[in-house]
Scaffold this active site. Structure first.
Site, mmCIF file in Angstrom:
data_model
loop_
_atom_site.group_PDB
_atom_site.id
_atom_site.type_symbol
_atom_site.label_atom_id
_atom_site.label_comp_id
_atom_site.label_asym_id
_atom_site.label_seq_id
_atom_site.Cartn_x
_atom_site.Cartn_y
_atom_site.Cartn_z
ATOM 1 C CE LYS A 1 51.641 29.777 49.164
ATOM 2 N NZ LYS A 1 52.170 29.636 47.815
ATOM 3 C CE LYS B 1 44.752 32.667 44.033
ATOM 4 N NZ LYS B 1 44.687 33.366 42.814
ATOM 5 C CE LYS C 1 50.152 25.675 42.351
ATOM 6 N NZ LYS C 1 49.722 26.507 41.234
HETATM 7 P P1 TYM Z 1 49.483 33.522 42.552
HETATM 8 O O1 TYM Z 1 48.286 33.653 41.691
HETATM 9 O O2 TYM Z 1 49.605 32.298 43.408
HETATM 10 O O3 TYM Z 1 49.607 34.761 43.518
HETATM 11 C C1 TYM Z 1 49.599 36.114 43.043
HETATM 12 C C2 TYM Z 1 50.593 36.931 43.857
HETATM 13 O O4 TYM Z 1 50.261 36.874 45.263
HETATM 14 C C3 TYM Z 1 51.413 36.485 46.000
HETATM 15 N N1 TYM Z 1 50.981 35.691 47.167
HETATM 16 C C4 TYM Z 1 51.351 35.939 48.425
HETATM 17 N N2 TYM Z 1 52.133 36.898 48.966
HETATM 18 C C5 TYM Z 1 52.295 36.890 50.303
HETATM 19 N N3 TYM Z 1 51.719 35.971 51.133
HETATM 20 C C6 TYM Z 1 50.911 35.002 50.631
HETATM 21 N N4 TYM Z 1 50.336 34.114 51.447
HETATM 22 C C7 TYM Z 1 50.699 34.957 49.224
HETATM 23 N N5 TYM Z 1 49.980 34.145 48.409
HETATM 24 C C8 TYM Z 1 50.162 34.604 47.156
HETATM 25 C C9 TYM Z 1 52.250 35.651 45.044
HETATM 26 O O5 TYM Z 1 53.609 35.603 45.433
HETATM 27 C C10 TYM Z 1 52.036 36.401 43.741
HETATM 28 O O6 TYM Z 1 52.925 37.481 43.633
HETATM 29 N N6 TYM Z 1 52.978 31.972 39.332
HETATM 30 C C11 TYM Z 1 52.250 33.154 39.815
HETATM 31 C C12 TYM Z 1 51.519 33.896 38.716
HETATM 32 C C13 TYM Z 1 52.371 34.317 37.577
HETATM 33 C C14 TYM Z 1 53.349 35.356 37.574
HETATM 34 C C15 TYM Z 1 53.870 35.387 36.262
HETATM 35 C C16 TYM Z 1 53.826 36.234 38.540
HETATM 36 C C17 TYM Z 1 52.327 33.787 36.319
HETATM 37 N N7 TYM Z 1 53.241 34.431 35.532
HETATM 38 C C18 TYM Z 1 54.875 36.297 35.880
HETATM 39 C C19 TYM Z 1 54.825 37.142 38.159
HETATM 40 C C20 TYM Z 1 55.341 37.174 36.859
HETATM 41 C C21 TYM Z 1 51.245 32.697 40.855
HETATM 42 O O7 TYM Z 1 50.824 31.561 40.862
HETATM 43 O O8 TYM Z 1 50.814 33.685 41.682
#
Ligand code: TYM
Length: 332
Positions: free
Chosen positions: A193, A196, A110
């Site tokens: 991957k 967004k 990032k």
């Molecule tokens: P975020 O917002 O990027 O994504 C939310 C969830 O979607 C999953 N994900 C995917 N799974 C499969 N294939 C993909 N291409 C894909 N893109 C996204 C992510 O693995 C996630 O589960 N850091 C986290 C948010 C967060 C969080 C937490 C999660 C903040 N605190 C505590 C769990 C526990 C994030 O940026 O997810």
């Protein structure tokens, strides 16, 4: 079993989020006490437009409800309304080691070439994530594969804190990562991957896409000229083909081997329309519910306020125990 997971409020829900995480969130509502939150404090670690953040936060709440998160059964809230997350994050910043954070691949990706110009918040992002999880004595965290390293760090922080202060302040959480949909890839490049932040909208299916748009994106998705193979080995070295089979399998609740058993020998000319139909069948009802919910910001704010109230009550005992363990003079 206590389940917790979160999603950033940086844009809209896409198919990777849905299949990799949210679908499991919905299922886990039948198995345990669930907390699901909008990671708005994580969203501000990169450039932030306040009006967009406010709108994205409400729309993500609508998207989760539309996808099947029931705000009467699960605790649905946004981080900013539960100060204990940020408070615990500070305490955990003093437990986490710089060397541990330096190994985080997501920060490297990032921040890119401009590491010196990245916010300190982006650097300590995984510590706030650890606080999100540990504050609720979470046992299971349903996420996609890209969050595995952050989950391992969370466990390391919890173990060190418990060891340093010789008390079981935190439960050590387990990641819950599904088998087929843990890493949904871009429709334009099977080695990166679905995300967004990809500048090409053709690389992902959004919850807001209508049936025509979904069909078009699948028709244009990158593939190869070979027919589908009979066994999984035949997908090796064919990342785009593998990704489409995985998406099909996750939607149909089958294994990739079962999908191949049905489509072996057929080309993408046959497979793609079947996949597009399945996508529309799954997403159209979610999109319809989302469109009905998204404009009622009063109702959405109400759900989030109620969720936050419950979350604050659950978070407080852990925060108090952590203050106490550290020797901080505080009110209980
Ligand atoms: P975020 O917002 O990027 O994504 C939310 C969830 O979607 C999953 N994900 C995917 N799974 C499969 N294939 C993909 N291409 C894909 N893109 C996204 C992510 O693995 C996630 O589960 N850091 C986290 C948010 C967060 C969080 C937490 C999660 C903040 N605190 C505590 C769990 C526990 C994030 O940026 O997810």
């Amino acid at each position: 079993m206590r389940v917790l997971s979160g999603i950033q409020t940086t844009g809209n829900l896409h198919l990777g989020n849905y299949l990799g995480a949210i679908k499991n969130w919905v299922k886990m509502q039948d198995e345990g006490e669930c907390l699901y939150f909008l990671a708005d404090l994580h969203a501000i670690t990169v450039h932030n437009d306040p009006a967009a953040l406010r709108q994205n936060t409400r729309e993500m709440a609508a998207a989760l409800i539309a996808a099947g998160i029931d705000p009467d059964r699960s605790i649905l809230f946004n981080q900013a309304q539960v100060p204990a997350h940020a408070e615990l994050a500070w305490l955990l910043n003093c437990t986490a080691r710089i060397g541990w954070l330096n190994r985080m691949t997501q920060f490297k990706e990032k921040s890119g070439k401009n590491r010196e110009g990245a916010s300190v918040g982006l650097y300590v992002y995984p510590v706030l994530q650890a606080a999100d999880i540990l504050i609720y004595q979470t046992t299971h965290v349903p996420v996609g594969e890209d969050q595995r390293q952050h989950l391992e760090l969370t466990r390391d922080i919890a173990i060190k804190f418990n060891t340093d202060f010789e008390r079981e302040i935190f439960t050590i959480p387990e990641p819950y990562i599904g088998a087929t949909a843990a890493r949904i890839m871009s429709l334009r490049d099977g080695t990166s991957k679905m995300s967004k932040s990809d500048p090409s909208d053709m690389s992902r299916i959004n919850l807001t896409d209508d049936a025509d748009m979904i069909a078009q994106k699948i028709r244009k998705a990158k593939t190869d000229p070979e027919p589908l193979p009979e066994s999984l080995d035949g997908l090796e070295g064919r990342p785009e083909a593998k990704n489409l089979v995985n998406i099909f399998a996750a939607l149909a609740e089958k294994t990739p081997a079962e999908v191949l058993a049905e489509y072996a020998g057929q080309g993408f000319g046959q497979f793609k329309p079947a996949l597009a139909d399945l996508l529309v069948e799954t997403l159209a009802p979610i999109t319809a519910r989302f469109n009905a919910l998204r404009s009622d910001s009063t109702a959405l704010d109400d759900h989030l306020a109620k969720g936050a109230e419950k979350a604050r009550t659950l978070a407080q005992p852990t925060l108090d125990a952590a203050y106490e363990a550290l020797g901080l003079v505080h009110r209980t």
